[in-house]
Design an enzyme around this catalytic site. Structure first.
Site, PDB file in Angstrom:
ATOM      1  N   ILE A  14     -25.529 -87.628 -28.418  1.00 23.01           N
ATOM      2  CA  ILE A  14     -26.144 -87.952 -29.713  1.00 23.01           C
ATOM      3  C   ILE A  14     -26.815 -89.329 -29.651  1.00 23.01           C
ATOM      4  O   ILE A  14     -27.904 -89.536 -30.201  1.00 23.01           O
ATOM      5  CB  ILE A  14     -25.097 -87.879 -30.845  1.00 23.01           C
ATOM      6  N   SER A 126     -16.626 -87.026 -38.201  1.00 20.17           N
ATOM      7  CA  SER A 126     -16.733 -85.602 -37.903  1.00 20.17           C
ATOM      8  C   SER A 126     -16.210 -84.765 -39.062  1.00 20.17           C
ATOM      9  O   SER A 126     -15.284 -85.177 -39.777  1.00 20.17           O
ATOM     10  CB  SER A 126     -15.901 -85.310 -36.652  1.00 20.17           C
ATOM     11  N   TYR A 151      -7.645 -86.500 -31.235  1.00 23.71           N
ATOM     12  CA  TYR A 151      -9.063 -86.846 -31.394  1.00 23.71           C
ATOM     13  C   TYR A 151      -9.435 -86.875 -32.874  1.00 23.71           C
ATOM     14  O   TYR A 151     -10.003 -87.851 -33.373  1.00 23.71           O
ATOM     15  CB  TYR A 151      -9.964 -85.836 -30.653  1.00 23.71           C
ATOM     16  N   LYS A 155     -10.624 -90.131 -35.785  1.00 23.72           N
ATOM     17  CA  LYS A 155     -11.737 -90.215 -36.746  1.00 23.72           C
ATOM     18  C   LYS A 155     -11.203 -90.575 -38.126  1.00 23.72           C
ATOM     19  O   LYS A 155     -11.806 -91.377 -38.846  1.00 23.72           O
ATOM     20  CB  LYS A 155     -12.524 -88.897 -36.777  1.00 23.72           C
TER      21      LYS A 155
HETATM   22  P1  NAD Z   1     -20.865 -88.212 -25.486  1.00 26.51           P
HETATM   23  O1  NAD Z   1     -19.594 -88.140 -24.724  1.00 26.51           O
HETATM   24  O2  NAD Z   1     -22.043 -87.469 -24.999  1.00 26.51           O
HETATM   25  O3  NAD Z   1     -21.288 -89.721 -25.688  1.00 26.51           O
HETATM   26  C1  NAD Z   1     -20.373 -90.769 -25.813  1.00 26.51           C
HETATM   27  C2  NAD Z   1     -20.924 -91.933 -25.029  1.00 26.51           C
HETATM   28  O4  NAD Z   1     -20.053 -93.064 -25.195  1.00 26.51           O
HETATM   29  C3  NAD Z   1     -21.001 -91.664 -23.525  1.00 26.51           C
HETATM   30  O5  NAD Z   1     -22.242 -92.066 -23.039  1.00 26.51           O
HETATM   31  C4  NAD Z   1     -19.871 -92.507 -22.957  1.00 26.51           C
HETATM   32  O6  NAD Z   1     -20.145 -92.912 -21.629  1.00 26.51           O
HETATM   33  C5  NAD Z   1     -19.825 -93.650 -23.929  1.00 26.51           C
HETATM   34  N1  NAD Z   1     -18.535 -94.341 -24.027  1.00 26.51           N
HETATM   35  C6  NAD Z   1     -17.323 -93.810 -24.339  1.00 26.51           C
HETATM   36  N2  NAD Z   1     -16.393 -94.772 -24.358  1.00 26.51           N
HETATM   37  C7  NAD Z   1     -17.026 -95.926 -24.068  1.00 26.51           C
HETATM   38  C8  NAD Z   1     -16.603 -97.282 -23.946  1.00 26.51           C
HETATM   39  N3  NAD Z   1     -15.329 -97.646 -24.120  1.00 26.51           N
HETATM   40  N4  NAD Z   1     -17.528 -98.214 -23.651  1.00 26.51           N
HETATM   41  C9  NAD Z   1     -18.830 -97.882 -23.467  1.00 26.51           C
HETATM   42  N5  NAD Z   1     -19.288 -96.624 -23.580  1.00 26.51           N
HETATM   43  C10 NAD Z   1     -18.390 -95.665 -23.865  1.00 26.51           C
HETATM   44  O7  NAD Z   1     -20.506 -87.759 -26.991  1.00 26.51           O
HETATM   45  P2  NAD Z   1     -21.463 -87.415 -28.205  1.00 26.51           P
HETATM   46  O8  NAD Z   1     -21.425 -85.953 -28.419  1.00 26.51           O
HETATM   47  O9  NAD Z   1     -22.761 -88.084 -28.056  1.00 26.51           O
HETATM   48  O10 NAD Z   1     -20.639 -88.061 -29.396  1.00 26.51           O
HETATM   49  C11 NAD Z   1     -20.962 -89.337 -29.912  1.00 26.51           C
HETATM   50  C12 NAD Z   1     -20.024 -89.643 -31.070  1.00 26.51           C
HETATM   51  O11 NAD Z   1     -20.137 -88.629 -32.064  1.00 26.51           O
HETATM   52  C13 NAD Z   1     -18.544 -89.698 -30.696  1.00 26.51           C
HETATM   53  O12 NAD Z   1     -17.940 -90.720 -31.448  1.00 26.51           O
HETATM   54  C14 NAD Z   1     -18.029 -88.351 -31.136  1.00 26.51           C
HETATM   55  O13 NAD Z   1     -16.658 -88.384 -31.424  1.00 26.51           O
HETATM   56  C15 NAD Z   1     -18.853 -88.121 -32.385  1.00 26.51           C
HETATM   57  N6  NAD Z   1     -18.967 -86.710 -32.752  1.00 26.51           N
HETATM   58  C16 NAD Z   1     -19.514 -85.834 -31.859  1.00 26.51           C
HETATM   59  C17 NAD Z   1     -19.613 -84.489 -32.200  1.00 26.51           C
HETATM   60  C18 NAD Z   1     -20.176 -83.502 -31.230  1.00 26.51           C
HETATM   61  O14 NAD Z   1     -19.990 -82.305 -31.435  1.00 26.51           O
HETATM   62  N7  NAD Z   1     -20.874 -83.896 -30.175  1.00 26.51           N
HETATM   63  C19 NAD Z   1     -19.180 -84.056 -33.469  1.00 26.51           C
HETATM   64  C20 NAD Z   1     -18.661 -84.986 -34.362  1.00 26.51           C
HETATM   65  C21 NAD Z   1     -18.562 -86.318 -33.998  1.00 26.51           C
HETATM   66  C1  UD1 Z   2     -15.191 -78.502 -32.090  1.00 30.37           C
HETATM   67  C2  UD1 Z   2     -14.003 -79.444 -32.096  1.00 30.37           C
HETATM   68  C3  UD1 Z   2     -14.069 -80.338 -33.327  1.00 30.37           C
HETATM   69  C4  UD1 Z   2     -15.415 -81.044 -33.426  1.00 30.37           C
HETATM   70  C5  UD1 Z   2     -16.494 -79.964 -33.458  1.00 30.37           C
HETATM   71  C6  UD1 Z   2     -17.884 -80.550 -33.547  1.00 30.37           C
HETATM   72  C7  UD1 Z   2     -12.249 -78.074 -31.043  1.00 30.37           C
HETATM   73  C8  UD1 Z   2     -10.955 -77.392 -31.251  1.00 30.37           C
HETATM   74  N1  UD1 Z   2     -12.783 -78.678 -32.125  1.00 30.37           N
HETATM   75  O1  UD1 Z   2     -14.996 -77.623 -33.114  1.00 30.37           O
HETATM   76  O2  UD1 Z   2     -13.063 -81.305 -33.280  1.00 30.37           O
HETATM   77  O3  UD1 Z   2     -15.486 -81.814 -34.607  1.00 30.37           O
HETATM   78  O4  UD1 Z   2     -16.408 -79.202 -32.247  1.00 30.37           O
HETATM   79  O5  UD1 Z   2     -18.236 -81.095 -32.329  1.00 30.37           O
HETATM   80  O6  UD1 Z   2     -12.778 -78.121 -29.962  1.00 30.37           O
HETATM   81  N2  UD1 Z   2     -16.398 -70.407 -29.617  1.00 30.37           N
HETATM   82  C9  UD1 Z   2     -16.268 -69.211 -28.956  1.00 30.37           C
HETATM   83  N3  UD1 Z   2     -16.248 -69.229 -27.598  1.00 30.37           N
HETATM   84  C10 UD1 Z   2     -16.388 -70.378 -26.871  1.00 30.37           C
HETATM   85  C11 UD1 Z   2     -16.534 -71.597 -27.566  1.00 30.37           C
HETATM   86  C12 UD1 Z   2     -16.524 -71.576 -28.945  1.00 30.37           C
HETATM   87  O7  UD1 Z   2     -16.146 -68.159 -29.578  1.00 30.37           O
HETATM   88  O8  UD1 Z   2     -16.343 -70.325 -25.638  1.00 30.37           O
HETATM   89  C13 UD1 Z   2     -16.414 -70.401 -31.101  1.00 30.37           C
HETATM   90  C14 UD1 Z   2     -15.272 -71.168 -31.714  1.00 30.37           C
HETATM   91  O9  UD1 Z   2     -14.168 -70.340 -31.928  1.00 30.37           O
HETATM   92  C15 UD1 Z   2     -15.921 -71.637 -33.025  1.00 30.37           C
HETATM   93  C16 UD1 Z   2     -17.393 -71.786 -32.685  1.00 30.37           C
HETATM   94  O10 UD1 Z   2     -17.592 -71.040 -31.502  1.00 30.37           O
HETATM   95  O11 UD1 Z   2     -15.782 -70.648 -33.986  1.00 30.37           O
HETATM   96  C17 UD1 Z   2     -17.801 -73.212 -32.454  1.00 30.37           C
HETATM   97  O12 UD1 Z   2     -16.898 -73.789 -31.513  1.00 30.37           O
HETATM   98  P1  UD1 Z   2     -17.057 -75.281 -30.968  1.00 30.37           P
HETATM   99  O13 UD1 Z   2     -18.422 -75.472 -30.436  1.00 30.37           O
HETATM  100  O14 UD1 Z   2     -15.902 -75.550 -30.068  1.00 30.37           O
HETATM  101  O15 UD1 Z   2     -16.970 -76.187 -32.283  1.00 30.37           O
HETATM  102  P2  UD1 Z   2     -15.796 -76.320 -33.377  1.00 30.37           P
HETATM  103  O16 UD1 Z   2     -14.830 -75.219 -33.271  1.00 30.37           O
HETATM  104  O17 UD1 Z   2     -16.461 -76.487 -34.681  1.00 30.37           O
END
Ligand code: NAD
Ligand code: UD1
Length: 339
Positions: A14, A126, A151, A155
């Site tokens: 992101i 999240s 995790y 948050k």
């Molecule tokens: P990501 O793992 O792709 O990116 C995280 C980045 O942070 C990486 O580049 C990693 O190297 C860096 N990082 C982690 N710890 C660090 C540290 N101590 N010092 C310096 N760099 C560090 O993850 P993302 O999907 O881009 O997620 C970004 C944020 O959004 C996270 O806080 C995650 O919890 C939150 N979030 C993500 C999702 C999702 O589905 N991707 C959903 C809800 C919230």
């Molecule tokens: C996951 C994380 C959640 C995070 C969210 C957004 C878990 C348990 N939770 O949830 O903490 O906030 O992503 O990043 O990992 N699915 C399948 N087959 C697969 C993978 C997923 O059927 O191989 C289904 C899951 O059951 C779900 C949907 O796809 O219904 C989305 O799954 P996923 O991408 O893991 O996201 P979240 O479940 O929303």
């Protein structure tokens, strides 16, 4: 002069997309990342999109010396704090790794913001904090529930820390964005999601199956109380999410001191897993090999966002459809296959 915005975790999924959106909105991103869950190729990709290489500091957000030098050497005007670990399964096995990185880094940043007089912060939260919402769509007032994982708990705790810091009247201006399910990639396919090992999330598992890296997708349960029995989520294009960060920063700049708010970032629509699979097949022209398997323990059945507040407050609306998101995710997978 361009406003300098520190993006912790700016090489991640992101963060890298948000760096692009910031540059296009006229900000100067300063990326701080230790590459623990990302690759340097993300910097190459985003540099191609923006036309120059941004400032990248390789360092740990938990290291006081690193943070001190970032704030000393750059006149930071705002921060977007992405850096965190996010693997739900791993967090149940290694909770302290998650509490240390996700909470420790926020505390250190807040301390440094106070010391250096930086006020504006956008935090990555999240929809996981809502658990299984009793009423849908989930609004920002939907009660938070006990976290399903360490995790998720990080948050919740981080949000509580932000509330307490705001109450302490140190002048901070903070927005916590609660992301629903970010998917897709930059339409140029220069950057995208780079999952570590076997993806736990649906969309990278789908694209990796279609390209042949995985044999088949298992859909976790089709006997839920939903349209087709599979779970429902709100899938949001990562560039729409990136844009929400830019708008949140601009909004913060106009607020009075001691400001805290929470905004959902989703599309307002829920889609079932089967709908995602069918849409993917349509936009990619691929037949996906999938089977129905058992339910995944801890899965939320249905969740999607109310976008009323973010639209009213930031004037933000998603621009991309589910088709767009899945097309961009697929094009990114095709690009990765050529590496
Ligand atoms: P990501 O793992 O792709 O990116 C995280 C980045 O942070 C990486 O580049 C990693 O190297 C860096 N990082 C982690 N710890 C660090 C540290 N101590 N010092 C310096 N760099 C560090 O993850 P993302 O999907 O881009 O997620 C970004 C944020 O959004 C996270 O806080 C995650 O919890 C939150 N979030 C993500 C999702 C999702 O589905 N991707 C959903 C809800 C919230
Ligand atoms: C996951 C994380 C959640 C995070 C969210 C957004 C878990 C348990 N939770 O949830 O903490 O906030 O992503 O990043 O990992 N699915 C399948 N087959 C697969 C993978 C997923 O059927 O191989 C289904 C899951 O059951 C779900 C949907 O796809 O219904 C989305 O799954 P996923 O991408 O893991 O996201 P979240 O479940 O929303």
């Amino acid at each position: 002069m361009k406003q300098k915005i520190l993006i912790t975790g700016g090489a991640g999924y992101i963060g890298s997309h948000t760096a692009v959106a910031l540059v296009h909105a006229g900000f100067e991103p300063i990326i701080l990342d230790n590459f623990c869950t990302s690759e340097k190729s993300a910097i190459t990709g985003l540099s191609k999109i923006i036309g120059f290489t941004p400032i990248v500091i390789e360092g740990d957000c938990n290291d006081p010396q690193v943070i001190e030098s970032v704030f000393t050497n750059h006149e930071i005007q705002g921060i977007i704090h992405f850096a965190a670990f996010k693997a739900v399964g791993e967090s149940t096995k290694l909770p302290l790794k998650y509490y240390h990185n996700n909470i420790g880094s926020l505390v250190l940043l807040l301390q440094s913001m106070e010391k250096f007089g930086v006020k504006n912060l956008v935090f990555s939260s999240s929809c996981t904090v809502y658990g299984e919402p009793k009423i849908l769509p989930a609004t920002e007032d939907t009660p938070r529930q006990d976290a399903e994982s360490p995790y998720g708990n990080t948050k919740k705790i981080c949000e509580d820390i932000l509330v307490d810091v705001t109450k302490s009247q140190k002048g901070n201006k903070i927005i916590s964005l609660r992301y629903f399910n970010p998917i897709g990639a930059h339409p140029s396919s220069e950057i995208g999601e780079l999952p570590i090992g076997v993806p736990a999330n649906l969309v990278p598992f789908i694209t990796q199956t279609a390209i042949g890296k995985r044999e088949r997708l298992t859909i976790f349960g089709d006997d839920y109380d939903t349209l087709d029995g599979t779970c429902v989520r709100d899938y949001i294009h990562v560039m729409d999410l990136a844009d929400a960060h830019v708008k949140a920063l601009s909004y913060l700049a106009k607020q009075e001191d001691n400001f805290f708010d929470i905004l959902n970032v989703g599309t307002g629509n829920g889609n079932t897993v089967l709908e995602v699979v069918k849409t993917f097949e349509k936009v990619s022209g691929q037949n996906l090999n999938y089977q129905i398997g058992p339910r995944r323990p801890g899965d939320v059945v249905k969740t999607w966002a109310s976008t009323e507040k973010i639209t009213r407050v930031l004037g933000w609306k998603p621009q991309f459809t589910l088709e767009d998101s899945l097309r961009d995710a697929w094009n990114w997978e095709l690009k990765l296959a050529k590496r």
